[in-house]
Design a protein around this motif. Sequence first.
Motif, short mmCIF file in Angstrom:
data_model
loop_
_atom_site.label_atom_id
_atom_site.label_comp_id
_atom_site.label_asym_id
_atom_site.label_seq_id
_atom_site.Cartn_x
_atom_site.Cartn_y
_atom_site.Cartn_z
N ALA A 1 0.85 -1.33 0.01
CA ALA A 1 -0.09 -0.13 0.06
C ALA A 1 0.82 1.31 -0.03
O ALA A 1 0.51 2.27 0.77
N GLY A 2 1.87 1.11 -0.66
CA GLY A 2 2.79 2.30 -0.96
C GLY A 2 3.84 2.68 0.20
O GLY A 2 4.45 3.54 0.23
N ARG A 3 3.99 1.70 1.37
CA ARG A 3 4.70 1.81 2.43
C ARG A 3 6.10 1.07 2.14
O ARG A 3 6.26 0.17 1.11
N ARG A 4 7.17 1.14 2.99
CA ARG A 4 8.43 0.55 2.81
C ARG A 4 8.09 -0.83 3.29
O ARG A 4 9.08 -1.86 2.74
N GLN A 5 7.63 -1.34 4.38
CA GLN A 5 7.41 -2.42 4.90
C GLN A 5 6.24 -3.14 4.89
O GLN A 5 5.21 -2.39 4.53
N LEU A 6 6.25 -4.56 5.08
CA LEU A 6 5.02 -5.32 4.86
C LEU A 6 4.94 -6.30 5.97
O LEU A 6 6.23 -7.00 5.99
N VAL A 7 4.02 -6.49 6.77
CA VAL A 7 4.11 -7.64 7.49
C VAL A 7 2.70 -8.57 7.16
O VAL A 7 1.74 -7.80 7.01
N VAL A 8 2.96 -9.99 6.85
CA VAL A 8 2.02 -10.60 6.22
C VAL A 8 1.76 -11.72 7.53
O VAL A 8 2.72 -12.48 7.78
N VAL A 9 0.44 -11.75 8.04
CA VAL A 9 -0.06 -12.67 8.73
C VAL A 9 -0.57 -13.97 7.96
O VAL A 9 -1.39 -13.76 7.33
N HIS A 10 0.27 -15.09 8.23
CA HIS A 10 -0.38 -16.19 7.39
C HIS A 10 -1.58 -16.92 8.42
O HIS A 10 -1.08 -17.59 9.16
N PHE A 11 -2.83 -16.72 7.93
CA PHE A 11 -3.84 -17.06 8.66
C PHE A 11 -4.16 -18.40 8.03
O PHE A 11 -4.53 -18.77 6.80
N MET A 12 -4.32 -19.45 8.78
CA MET A 12 -5.02 -20.66 8.37
C MET A 12 -6.30 -20.88 7.89
O MET A 12 -7.14 -20.62 8.82
N PHE A 13 -6.28 -21.19 6.53
CA PHE A 13 -7.90 -21.17 6.06
C PHE A 13 -7.69 -21.89 4.78
O PHE A 13 -7.48 -21.67 3.60
N ASP A 14 -7.79 -23.33 4.96
CA ASP A 14 -7.91 -24.21 3.72
C ASP A 14 -8.99 -23.91 2.80
O ASP A 14 -9.91 -23.44 3.23
N PRO A 15 -8.69 -23.96 1.59
CA PRO A 15 -9.75 -23.96 0.63
C PRO A 15 -10.92 -24.76 0.83
O PRO A 15 -12.02 -24.24 0.51
N SER A 16 -10.89 -25.65 1.50
CA SER A 16 -12.21 -26.53 1.77
C SER A 16 -13.02 -26.33 2.74
O SER A 16 -13.80 -26.79 3.31
N TRP A 17 -12.32 -25.41 3.71
CA TRP A 17 -12.76 -25.06 4.96
C TRP A 17 -13.88 -24.07 4.75
O TRP A 17 -13.95 -23.18 3.83
N GLU A 18 -15.10 -23.88 5.80
CA GLU A 18 -16.04 -22.99 5.58
C GLU A 18 -15.59 -21.75 6.48
O GLU A 18 -16.09 -20.59 6.28
N GLU A 19 -14.96 -22.07 7.50
CA GLU A 19 -14.35 -21.02 8.36
C GLU A 19 -12.75 -21.24 8.47
O GLU A 19 -12.14 -22.32 8.46
N GLY A 20 -12.44 -20.06 9.28
CA GLY A 20 -11.04 -19.93 9.62
C GLY A 20 -10.52 -20.56 10.88
O GLY A 20 -11.35 -20.77 11.72
N CYS A 21 -9.20 -20.82 10.99
CA CYS A 21 -8.97 -21.41 12.06
C CYS A 21 -9.29 -20.76 13.46
O CYS A 21 -9.00 -19.83 13.47
N PRO A 22 -9.74 -21.67 14.36
CA PRO A 22 -9.89 -20.88 15.91
C PRO A 22 -8.69 -20.31 16.33
O PRO A 22 -9.01 -19.22 16.80
N SER A 23 -7.70 -20.67 16.29
CA SER A 23 -6.46 -20.13 16.94
C SER A 23 -5.99 -18.92 16.01
O SER A 23 -5.77 -17.72 16.81
N CYS A 24 -6.01 -19.16 14.63
CA CYS A 24 -5.81 -17.83 13.99
C CYS A 24 -6.79 -16.67 14.27
O CYS A 24 -6.50 -15.46 14.22
N THR A 25 -8.13 -17.16 14.63
CA THR A 25 -9.26 -16.33 14.75
C THR A 25 -8.94 -15.45 15.92
O THR A 25 -9.38 -14.42 16.12
N ALA A 26 -8.46 -16.42 17.11
CA ALA A 26 -8.09 -15.58 18.24
C ALA A 26 -7.27 -14.57 18.04
O ALA A 26 -7.38 -13.55 18.71
N GLY A 27 -6.42 -14.54 17.24
CA GLY A 27 -5.30 -13.64 17.13
C GLY A 27 -5.63 -12.59 16.42
O GLY A 27 -5.33 -11.39 16.50
N ALA A 28 -6.46 -12.77 15.24
CA ALA A 28 -7.03 -11.92 14.36
C ALA A 28 -8.01 -10.80 15.24
O ALA A 28 -7.96 -9.74 14.91
N ALA A 29 -8.60 -11.32 15.95
CA ALA A 29 -9.51 -10.70 16.92
C ALA A 29 -8.99 -9.41 17.87
O ALA A 29 -9.58 -8.80 18.20
#
Length: 244
Positions: free
Chosen positions: A65-93
């Motif tokens: 987004a035009g900035r110098r640095q980028l942090v990517v959080v690898h959120f566990m969400f397999d293509p076959s799943w309907e919802e994201g990982c509960p642990s990753c959800t806890a962190g994202a919250a």
Amino acid sequence: MALPRIASGDEWLAARIDLLAEEKALTRARDALNTKRRELPMVEIDKDYRFTGPEGEVGLADLFAGRRQLVVVHFMFDPSWEEGCPSCTAGAAERSQGLLEHLAVRDTSLVHVSRAPLPKIERYKAKMGWTFPWYSSYGSDFNHDFHVTLDDGVLPAEYNYRPAAAYGPTWTGDAQPFEMPGLSCFLRDGDRVFHTYSQYARGTESTGGSYYYLDLTALGRQEDWEEPAGRADHVRSNQPDFSS
């Protein structure tokens, strides 16, 4: 339920001052470790990774987004799943708008990336009421190359810089492919993008919030590995799930 030993104010203060010396030593050690982290070399990204977001298909450089640095959080969400990982959800919250704004002031963007197709991500994001940037890497090598999707059929599987086989049979064979959590950092120099750092497993807990607040309390995280034992009515596992 075991509670801390009761002491006088003077006894508590003496013990607290002793602990403060250790805390200061840890702070200095952490500062030294952070220096070594900043001194790591970097690797130029030469693959044209593609992602899908609300604005359509974008490249890795666009995630800055035009900035110098980028942090990517690898959120566990397999293509076959309907919802994201509960642990990753806890962190994202815990990703507040204030956090994103504070990072932006320091020329840093933070985004989440998952392998699930964008419509599934968007549905789950709306359900959770989240507004942070979240992109799909579906169909890309990105997750495999950064070792958060483990599949020996695509790339020799490793996690946290160890071969997947080192973790035992549940990490190999029929169990694959599967998703794992992580976080990766990138630096942009003009049109060139470099990978500077990635962390996995318990390393990622340092970039959350709840655990480090709980570490300050008498009952701690209330998990089954902690000492002293018996500090919780209900002992929890060491999985970062705050849903109950």
